[in-house]
Design an enzyme around this catalytic site. Structure first.
Site, short mmCIF file in Angstrom:
data_model
loop_
_atom_site.label_atom_id
_atom_site.label_comp_id
_atom_site.label_asym_id
_atom_site.label_seq_id
_atom_site.Cartn_x
_atom_site.Cartn_y
_atom_site.Cartn_z
CG ASP A 1 47.93 35.12 36.87
OD1 ASP A 1 46.78 34.98 37.33
OD2 ASP A 1 48.18 35.03 35.66
N GLY B 1 49.29 31.91 29.48
CA GLY B 1 49.18 32.52 30.79
C GLY B 1 49.07 34.02 30.64
#
Ligand SMILES: *[C@@H]1O[C@H](CO)[C@@H](O)[C@H](O)[C@H]1NC(C)=O
Ligand SMILES: *[C@@H]1O[C@H](CO)[C@@H](O)[C@H](O)[C@H]1NC(C)=O
Ligand SMILES: *[C@@H]1O[C@H](CO)[C@@H](O)[C@H](O)[C@H]1NC(C)=O
Ligand SMILES: *[C@@H]1O[C@H](CO)[C@@H](O)[C@H](O)[C@H]1NC(C)=O
Ligand SMILES: *[C@@H]1O[C@H](CO)[C@@H](O)[C@H](O)[C@H]1NC(C)=O
Ligand SMILES: *[C@@H]1O[C@H](CO)[C@@H](O)[C@H](O)[C@H]1NC(C)=O
Ligand SMILES: *[C@@H]1O[C@H](CO)[C@@H](O)[C@H](O)[C@H]1NC(C)=O
Ligand SMILES: *[C@@H]1O[C@H](CO)[C@@H](O)[C@H](O)[C@H]1NC(C)=O
Ligand SMILES: *[C@@H]1O[C@H](CO)[C@@H](O)[C@H](O)[C@H]1NC(C)=O
Ligand SMILES: *[C@@H]1O[C@H](CO)[C@@H](O)[C@H](O)[C@H]1NC(C)=O
Length: 810
Positions: free
Chosen positions: A617, A501
């Protein structure tokens, strides 16, 4: 000569009509016909004849002049005129009357008082008043339309009771959008015991606010206080509720729709649309008696209904039909009962309730205790520290637990003295036990108990994700040893790598207990000290929601910062939706459930948790699926660790993923909850279409997914957006609603985008009126390609949606 005279008369006739058109008054000699209108002095409102929707019948009404003729009041609701020959005038008796061709009275103001010089005037507030031309002030009105509301409450109108005349003013819905006659739904102020506002379906209660507690109506949430200034007046002459526009001149209204939804709307000149700021029922828990008597509804629990303490489900627990809650053990008035305090509630409905508004809470308790029929009590007036006494003697109906505790009230419920303290008060009981143990000096026993307790709570945390507020006090994330984690992940081997990520790689690990975990190894540039990091992690661990990935623990050693999460066997959503072979596994129903779950999780982060978290995000690869394909948001709160202060509105370092980032965030580095809303919108369009926003390029016009969706929407071909594998399973109306909500979320300007609470509402309610979306931000793929050139290529990525970890803002 004669023809000139005739022409002159003709001219005079038109001049006269001109004069009437510009006027705002009617007199016994001046009237209006179908086709003519009255306009208020500052042109806010217009009065005239209209036909609603597809109807051909004629009604006399008042509408907002500047907002596409939004009708706010209708005179002859149940008695339409069938042709275009209606006339409004003042009769010989000084009444305002509506006549048809045969001069029959279709509608009349029915005033009994007669005056010398009656004049009807359309005021700029939207009020049509009948008065004597020579007297001033509202006291002298013989009649006013504000006393006879239709389905709309305008600023300044009163909803409630005139206690002297016994007249109640309330809203009644239209029958349908084509038919303004009396519908089933009413919105009215009930003044039985204490004022409460109800939506009724016929004579059945559909929804209600909590009682007026001297400060607010219990649990009225989601209202825009900076636009609607609400007033509640309670004196010997009248009890009413009213609102004004704080920000004159805002065109606004509140209405009860023909489908039973209460809405507050604001007119937006830009776009010429009604923007919807509040509506009730807002969620499932808003429906009256959603849970059974003596149950409590909590929207953030699953199932949403629970029995109050001292009660147990009387039948199989089942979310669709309310369970019945029965006493776990009978009350015993003689041997002494006691009370348990519950906080943050919408108080039960005031049926079988008595009120004494001078008693203190202590007096209330002892009165209730002495009265064997008293089941619960509460303060009736919260202002000035609380006073007054409400006592319930029947079942406790329609209790709701508010997500925001401060919009609720405290309720004390009666339980037998023998009642075991259940989970809510568990912590307190534990502490008491511990204290007693210390005092009795049984130190060994104490430490043993403590060890066992620690073990139990740890285990509980490992197996379930609960969102028990009281429990939060004890959340202290488990600190793992680096060596434990290194062993579990096979020394962070490439085989164990399951993803990456924005904040670092993720490894699968197996603890010595056999438990599977996901380990996130943060790129070591958070710039935080160990203590600071631990505090942040503890804060984040308190965020518990069924749509958030559970955090087990952390590891801090030297420069290493690890976060240990529950392991999600079904991987992330992108693994399914963007893969032609696997996409079929997620039917439309599943996808819609996933969308709702993510919307709720995000709403919790934005609004309902104690910290306000902006994810920054959100994307398909950050949405994980558990065994039952329940979606869980991961990586939340990390932006906070890396930034320290989430309140700051701009940032130099942009963290996010192109294709999901909002224009204002990418370009200026400014972010807000609305940046997350943008990402959510992208995700929504992706899950519908099975296409990535980034990487999607239409062969003909080179638009990205957002642009493509926008074009299809404008050509009313939005259904073509849907992933072909969903063609059979989808519900078309639901898909269309999702596309519209998706487009609303990705609008260019943050202010245009709805808040997550509105998004949840719009998705969950078939009846919700949705605004028309405006052009999305990042319309074409070209602009995102340009941005790509400034991006740093990430080391690890599984697809072309590169996560940007560093990017200096311009
Ligand atoms: C009016 O009639 C048309 C065609 O019959 C229909 O498509 C439309 O939905 C109707 N509008 C309303 C407001 O009922
Ligand atoms: C006028 O109204 C009366 C009473 O409602 C009705 O009987 C009559 O038919 C109406 N006339 C026309 C032309 O609509
Ligand atoms: C006026 O009075 C008549 C007869 O009493 C009644 O039928 C009618 O509904 C009343 N109209 C209004 C607007 O109250
Ligand atoms: C009402 O009063 C004003 C002056 O106060 C006068 O100019 C006007 O003609 C009057 N209208 C009627 C209908 O009597
Ligand atoms: C209102 O009540 C009717 C029957 O009384 C029912 O069919 C309808 O579904 C109800 N509407 C709502 C919105 O609850
Ligand atoms: C109002 O009218 C404008 C222009 O005619 C139109 O674009 C807009 O969609 C209308 N809005 C509503 C709510 O009907
Ligand atoms: C819940 O109860 C209702 C009525 O008793 C029943 O029709 C429904 O199938 C039940 N749902 C589940 C999930 O058990
Ligand atoms: C309310 O309580 C006070 C104090 O206990 C008592 O004096 C008073 O009579 C009560 N009022 C009513 C209406 O019961
Ligand atoms: C609530 O209490 C305040 C003072 O504490 C008082 O001014 C107000 O009138 C009370 N409201 C009601 C509804 O009794
Ligand atoms: C909770 O409600 C209070 C008072 O109604 C309000 O001031 C506060 O901002 C709300 N908190 C959240 C997170 O919405």
């Amino acid at each position: 000569m004669g023809s000139i005279y005739f022409f002159f008369l003709f001219f005079l006739f038109f001049l006269r009509i001109e004069l009437i058109l510009a006027a705002d008054t009617i007199t016994p000699t001046r009237f209006i016909r179908d086709g003519e209108t009255l306009v208020s002095s500052r042109e806010s409102f217009e009065l005239g004849f209209f036909s609603p929707g597809n109807s051909t019948k004629r009604y006399l009404g008042i509408w907002y002049k500047k907002s596409n003729k939004t009708v706010v009041w209708v005179a002859n609701r149940n008695n339409p005129i069938i042709d275009r020959q209606g006339v409004l005038t003042i009769s010989n008796y000084g009444n305002l009357v509506l006549l048809n061709t045969t001069n029959s009275i279709i509608w009349s103001s029915n005033t009994s008082r007669k005056v010398e010089n009656p004049v009807a005037q359309l005021l700029d507030s939207g009020n049509l008043v009948l008065k004597d031309n020579f007297s001033e002030g509202s006291e002298s009105y013989l009649w006013q339309s504000f006393d006879y509301p239709s389905d709309t409450l305008l600023p300044g109108m009163k909803l409630g009771w005139d206690l002297k005349t016994g007249v109640e003013r309330y809203l009644t819905s239209w029958k349908s959008s084509d038919d303004p006659s009396y519908g089933d739904f009413t919105y009215r102020l009930d003044i039985h015991v204490l004022p409460q506002i109800f939506i009724y379906n016929g004579s059945t209660k559909l929804a209600r606010t909590g009682p007026w507690n001297g400060v607010f109506f219990g649990g009225v949430h989601g209202s825009l206080n900076f636009v609607f200034e609400k007033t509640f007046v309670h004196n010997e002459n009248e009890i009413y509720y009213r609102y004004e526009s704080l920000n004159n001149p805002v065109i606004m209204l509140t209405k009860i729709t023909h489908s039973g939804s209460f809405q507050r709307l604001i007119w937006k000149d830009r776009g010429s649309i009604w923007d919807f700021v509040f509506s009730a029922p807002h969620d499932l828990c808003d429906y009256y008696g959603k849970c059974s008597a003596n149950g409590v509804c909590s929207i953030d629990k699953a199932p949403i209904c629970e029995c109050l303490q001292g009660f147990i489900p009387g039948s199989q627990q089942n979310q669709t039909s309310p369970t019945t809650c029965v006493r776990s053990s009978p009350l015993d008035c003689r041997s002494g009962d006691r009370f348990i305090k519950l906080t943050g509630l919408r108080l039960p409905d005031l049926v079988e309730t008595s009120l004494n508004d001078t008693m203190s809470l202590q007096e209330c308790e002892s009165k209730c205790l002495k009265d064997c029929s008293c089941k619960a009590y509460a303060n009736s007036n919260s202002s000035g520290g609380g006073r007054g006494c409400l006592m319930w003697s029947g079942d406790l109906i329609d209790i709701r637990k508010h997500v925001n505790e401060s919009s609720g009230q405290d309720l004390y419920i009666r339980v037998p003295a023998s009642e075991q303290v259940s989970d809510l008060n568990e912590n307190r009981r534990r502490k008491i036990i511990v204290a007693v143990s210390v005092i009795s000096g049984i130190l060994i026993f104490f430490s043993l108990l403590f060890c066992i307790w620690k073990k139990i709570t740890k285990k509980a945390r490992l197996t379930t994700v609960q969102d028990n507020k009281e429990e939060e006090e004890d959340v202290n994330v488990h600190l793992f040893d680096l060596s434990t984690i290194a062993t579990a992940t096979n020394n962070f081997s490439r085989e164990n790598l399951i993803g990456a990520g924005g904040f670092g790689p993720v490894y699968k690990g197996t603890l010595s207990t056999g438990e599977e975990v996901a380990v996130k190894r943060l790129s070591n540039n958070s710039g935080q000290g160990a203590e600071e990091f631990r505090n942040e992690v503890n804060l984040i661990a308190k965020l518990q929601h069924r749509n958030l990935v559970g955090l087990f623990g952390s590891c801090i050693q030297g420069e290493e910062r690890l976060l240990i999460y529950e392991y999600m066997p079904n991987k992330s959503l992108d693994y399914f939706i963007f893969d032609q072979k696997k996409a079929g596994l997620l039917t439309w129903r599943r996808r819609f459930d996933i969308v709702m779950g993510i919307a709720r999780g995000l709403l919790y982060l934005h609004q309902d948790s104690k910290l306000q978290i902006i994810h920054r995000d959100l994307k398909a690869s950050n949405i994980l699926l558990d065994n039952d394909l329940n979606p869980k948001i991961s990586d939340f709160g990390l932006a906070r660790i890396f930034r320290g202060d989430d309140k700051e509105a701009t940032t130099k370092r942009v963290v996010g993923t192109y294709g999901y980032m909002s224009p204002e965030y990418t370009i200026d580095g400014t972010f807000s909850v609305k940046s997350d809303v943008f990402s959510f919108g992208v995700f929504l369009l992706e899950i519908i279409s099975g296409k990535k926003n980034r990487g999607f390029s239409h062969p003909a016009h080179h638009h990205n997914l957002l642009g493509h969706a926008w074009l299809l929407w404008n050509e009313t071909r939005a259904l073509e957006l849907i992933d072909s594998c969903l063609a059979d399973s989808c519900v078309q109306s639901q898909v269309l609603r999702c596309v519209q909500v998706g487009l609303l979320c990705v609008q260019k300007f943050p202010d245009d985008r709805p808040a997550m609470s509105t998004v949840v509402f719009m998705l969950a309610n078939k009846e919700a009126i949705l605004a028309q979306p405006r052009q999305p931000g990042f319309f074409t793929e070209r602009s995102s390609v340009e941005m790509h050139s400034t991006s740093r290529k990430a080391e690890l990525h599984t697809d072309n949606s590169v996560t940007i970890s560093t990017l200096e803002g311009r």
